[in-house]
Motif scaffolding. Structure first.
Motif, mmCIF file in Angstrom:
data_model
loop_
_atom_site.group_PDB
_atom_site.id
_atom_site.type_symbol
_atom_site.label_atom_id
_atom_site.label_comp_id
_atom_site.label_asym_id
_atom_site.label_seq_id
_atom_site.Cartn_x
_atom_site.Cartn_y
_atom_site.Cartn_z
ATOM 1 N N LEU A 46 -2.203 4.726 -5.623
ATOM 2 C CA LEU A 46 -3.198 3.653 -5.516
ATOM 3 C C LEU A 46 -2.549 2.283 -5.681
ATOM 4 O O LEU A 46 -2.933 1.326 -4.984
ATOM 5 C CB LEU A 46 -4.320 3.868 -6.527
ATOM 6 C CG LEU A 46 -5.197 5.096 -6.257
ATOM 7 C CD1 LEU A 46 -6.238 5.266 -7.359
ATOM 8 C CD2 LEU A 46 -5.866 4.997 -4.889
ATOM 9 N N GLY A 47 -1.571 2.179 -6.580
ATOM 10 C CA GLY A 47 -0.841 0.917 -6.720
ATOM 11 C C GLY A 47 -0.153 0.535 -5.426
ATOM 12 O O GLY A 47 -0.177 -0.627 -5.006
ATOM 13 N N VAL A 50 -2.824 -0.552 -2.720
ATOM 14 C CA VAL A 50 -3.321 -1.909 -2.990
ATOM 15 C C VAL A 50 -2.253 -2.937 -2.608
ATOM 16 O O VAL A 50 -2.562 -3.960 -1.986
ATOM 17 C CB VAL A 50 -3.756 -2.052 -4.466
ATOM 18 C CG1 VAL A 50 -4.031 -3.503 -4.826
ATOM 19 C CG2 VAL A 50 -4.999 -1.203 -4.734
ATOM 20 N N LEU A 53 -2.168 -3.103 1.217
ATOM 21 C CA LEU A 53 -3.297 -3.874 1.742
ATOM 22 C C LEU A 53 -3.102 -5.366 1.471
ATOM 23 O O LEU A 53 -3.389 -6.208 2.331
ATOM 24 C CB LEU A 53 -4.617 -3.392 1.136
ATOM 25 C CG LEU A 53 -5.107 -2.033 1.633
ATOM 26 C CD1 LEU A 53 -6.271 -1.537 0.774
ATOM 27 C CD2 LEU A 53 -5.506 -2.104 3.108
ATOM 28 N N GLY A 54 -2.611 -5.677 0.276
ATOM 29 C CA GLY A 54 -2.360 -7.082 -0.046
ATOM 30 C C GLY A 54 -1.359 -7.705 0.905
ATOM 31 O O GLY A 54 -1.566 -8.817 1.413
ATOM 32 N N ALA A 110 1.098 2.671 -11.199
ATOM 33 C CA ALA A 110 0.617 1.556 -10.379
ATOM 34 C C ALA A 110 1.524 0.333 -10.537
ATOM 35 O O ALA A 110 1.912 -0.297 -9.548
ATOM 36 C CB ALA A 110 -0.820 1.219 -10.758
ATOM 37 N N TRP A 114 4.326 -2.045 -7.855
ATOM 38 C CA TRP A 114 4.337 -3.492 -7.641
ATOM 39 C C TRP A 114 5.698 -4.097 -7.957
ATOM 40 O O TRP A 114 6.018 -5.182 -7.488
ATOM 41 C CB TRP A 114 3.225 -4.158 -8.454
ATOM 42 C CG TRP A 114 1.918 -4.038 -7.725
ATOM 43 C CD1 TRP A 114 1.133 -2.918 -7.650
ATOM 44 C CD2 TRP A 114 1.287 -5.038 -6.947
ATOM 45 N NE1 TRP A 114 0.036 -3.186 -6.865
ATOM 46 C CE2 TRP A 114 0.107 -4.474 -6.427
ATOM 47 C CE3 TRP A 114 1.588 -6.362 -6.640
ATOM 48 C CZ2 TRP A 114 -0.767 -5.188 -5.607
ATOM 49 C CZ3 TRP A 114 0.719 -7.068 -5.826
ATOM 50 C CH2 TRP A 114 -0.438 -6.481 -5.314
ATOM 51 N N SER A 123 6.195 -1.670 2.843
ATOM 52 C CA SER A 123 4.939 -2.315 3.231
ATOM 53 C C SER A 123 5.172 -3.395 4.277
ATOM 54 O O SER A 123 4.491 -3.439 5.307
ATOM 55 C CB SER A 123 4.253 -2.924 2.008
ATOM 56 O OG SER A 123 3.881 -1.930 1.097
ATOM 57 N N TRP A 140 -6.150 -1.320 7.811
ATOM 58 C CA TRP A 140 -7.004 -0.346 7.107
ATOM 59 C C TRP A 140 -6.669 1.087 7.524
ATOM 60 O O TRP A 140 -6.616 1.987 6.690
ATOM 61 C CB TRP A 140 -8.484 -0.628 7.360
ATOM 62 C CG TRP A 140 -8.998 -1.771 6.548
ATOM 63 C CD1 TRP A 140 -9.343 -3.013 6.999
ATOM 64 C CD2 TRP A 140 -9.205 -1.794 5.132
ATOM 65 N NE1 TRP A 140 -9.754 -3.805 5.957
ATOM 66 C CE2 TRP A 140 -9.684 -3.083 4.793
ATOM 67 C CE3 TRP A 140 -9.028 -0.870 4.118
ATOM 68 C CZ2 TRP A 140 -9.993 -3.452 3.490
ATOM 69 C CZ3 TRP A 140 -9.341 -1.234 2.817
ATOM 70 C CH2 TRP A 140 -9.813 -2.508 2.511
ATOM 71 N N ALA A 143 -3.369 2.078 5.894
ATOM 72 C CA ALA A 143 -3.577 2.329 4.464
ATOM 73 C C ALA A 143 -4.279 3.668 4.247
ATOM 74 O O ALA A 143 -3.932 4.412 3.321
ATOM 75 C CB ALA A 143 -4.373 1.195 3.834
#
Length: 195
Positions: A46-47, A50, A53-54, A110, A114, A123, A140, A143
């Protein structure tokens, strides 16, 4: 959709190949129960999603617009990876009977993504290669594909660790494995120092 297969292959290659998070998953599988390992995997997945997506929606512009942000991110990543390496190298090699304490948990997973250079690079490269300049629907879709692929890939490392757990019952052997993983994790920091 013809783009789904290349996106999936990219996600698999980026997720399952060795990197800092994968090494921690392997160590967690050796030292902790599989459910605890999967909590770490869920946090890391999930980290990552996110973060992905960021970046897909413009976070990567920070790298160019804020002076020194990329350098700060590099040093934060190095510090965090060296801290994890230190903890792994200092491990006594004993496998606790009650594996509930000190596990690498959801938040650690998570946060690690980062501060994981591999996650940022994957990414940025994936967004650049497959989303036509950040097309929202493609970001989307990518992801959504990354979510199960990343989770399953990292889970494989936890299960590999769990398999090794049965082979490394002696603390001396596990200490050797932990120190090797710690050295590899610390060595991954050299990529930044050479930059």
């Amino acid at each position: 959709m013809s783009i789904v297969l290349p996106m999936s292959i990219f996600a698999l290659a980026a997720s399952i190949t060795p990197g800092p998070v994968n090494l921690v998953c392997l160590s967690t599988g050796i030292r902790r129960s599989i459910p605890q390992g999967l909590v770490f995997v869920t946090g890391a997945t999930l980290g990552f999603v996110v973060l992905f997506l960021g970046i897909g929606f413009g976070l990567n512009s920070l790298l160019t617009s804020l002076p020194g942000f990329e350098r700060w991110l590099n040093w934060a990543a190095i510090g965090f990876l060296l801290f994890l390496s230190y903890r792994l190298a200092r491990d006594d090699g004993g496998i606790p009977d009650d594996a509930r304490h000190e596990s690498s948990g959801f938040v650690t997973g998570a946060l690690m993504q980062w501060l994981n250079p591999k996650a940022w690079l994957a990414s940025i490269a994936g967004i650049g290669a497959y989303t036509n300049g950040g097309d929202a629907s493609l970001v989307w879709l990518f992801a959504a594909l990354y979510l199960p692929i990343c989770w399953l890939s990292l889970s494989c490392w936890v299960y590999a660790g769990a398999f090794l757990r049965h082979l490394v019952r002696r603390p001396a052997i596990l200490r050797g494995i932990n120190r090797t993983l710690a050295a590899l994790l610390a060595a991954s920091c050299s990529l930044f120092l050479l930059d």
